[in-house]
Design a protein around this motif. Structure first.
Motif, mmCIF file in Angstrom:
data_model
loop_
_atom_site.group_PDB
_atom_site.id
_atom_site.type_symbol
_atom_site.label_atom_id
_atom_site.label_comp_id
_atom_site.label_asym_id
_atom_site.label_seq_id
_atom_site.Cartn_x
_atom_site.Cartn_y
_atom_site.Cartn_z
ATOM 1 N N LEU A 191 0.819 -1.215 0.000
ATOM 2 C CA LEU A 191 0.000 0.000 0.000
ATOM 3 C C LEU A 191 0.853 1.265 0.000
ATOM 4 C CD1 LEU A 191 -2.873 -0.838 2.502
ATOM 5 C CD2 LEU A 191 -3.124 -0.371 0.063
ATOM 6 N N ALA A 248 -4.630 -2.823 -2.626
ATOM 7 C CA ALA A 248 -5.941 -2.543 -2.029
ATOM 8 C C ALA A 248 -6.985 -3.550 -2.500
ATOM 9 C CB ALA A 248 -6.376 -1.116 -2.364
ATOM 10 N N LEU A 291 -10.475 0.470 1.348
ATOM 11 C CA LEU A 291 -9.607 -0.151 0.354
ATOM 12 C C LEU A 291 -10.144 0.044 -1.062
ATOM 13 C CD1 LEU A 291 -8.817 -3.439 2.272
ATOM 14 C CD2 LEU A 291 -7.138 -1.684 1.621
#
Length: 133
Positions: free
Chosen positions: A73, A83, A116
């Motif tokens: 990430l 994600a 996400l």
């Protein structure tokens, strides 16, 4: 001194980039903590995976995936893909809490899923470039 006007799309792009970084750092912190807890055998994680009934190997696999995803990430080019991968994991957690454990533990993974997916949407250009689109 003459002041140049900034194009509105540039301001929007900057705001989305800042939002993406905020969400990426928040999700990094969450998954680094949760994944480490699974790998280190925190009692609550051990108990949950015992109740799931698939063995502790799954706890290690999920923990490793969460820690790896958390680290990815922080790489802008890979953040969208990370994600999406983490979203798959946490959707599995939501479904597990709803249908196997039948408890209220689904709320945190549900919120993380939304965060996400927002990162994946903001970083979609980078993700698509990875697959040649």
């Amino acid at each position: 001194m003459e002041r140049t006007a900034q194009h509105p799309a540039a301001g929007r792009a900057t705001a989305l980039t800042v939002l993406a970084w905020v969400l990426q750092v928040l999700c990094f912190a969450a998954f680094a903590m949760f994944g480490s807890g699974k790998l280190l055998g925190w009692p609550d994680h051990v108990q949950v995976f015992e109740e799931i009934g698939m063995g502790q190997w799954l706890r290690y696999a999920v923990g490793a995936a969460e820690v790896a995803g958390a680290l990815l990430l922080l790489v802008p080019r890979l953040a969208g893909l990370a994600a999406l991968g983490l979203a798959v994991i946490v959707v599995g957690a939501v479904l597990t809490h709803l249908f196997i454990l039948v408890d209220s533990g689904w709320t945190t993974p549900a919120v993380l899923t939304v965060l996400l997916l927002a990162v994946a949407w903001i970083r979609k250009r980078e993700t698509l470039s990875l697959i040649g689109r």
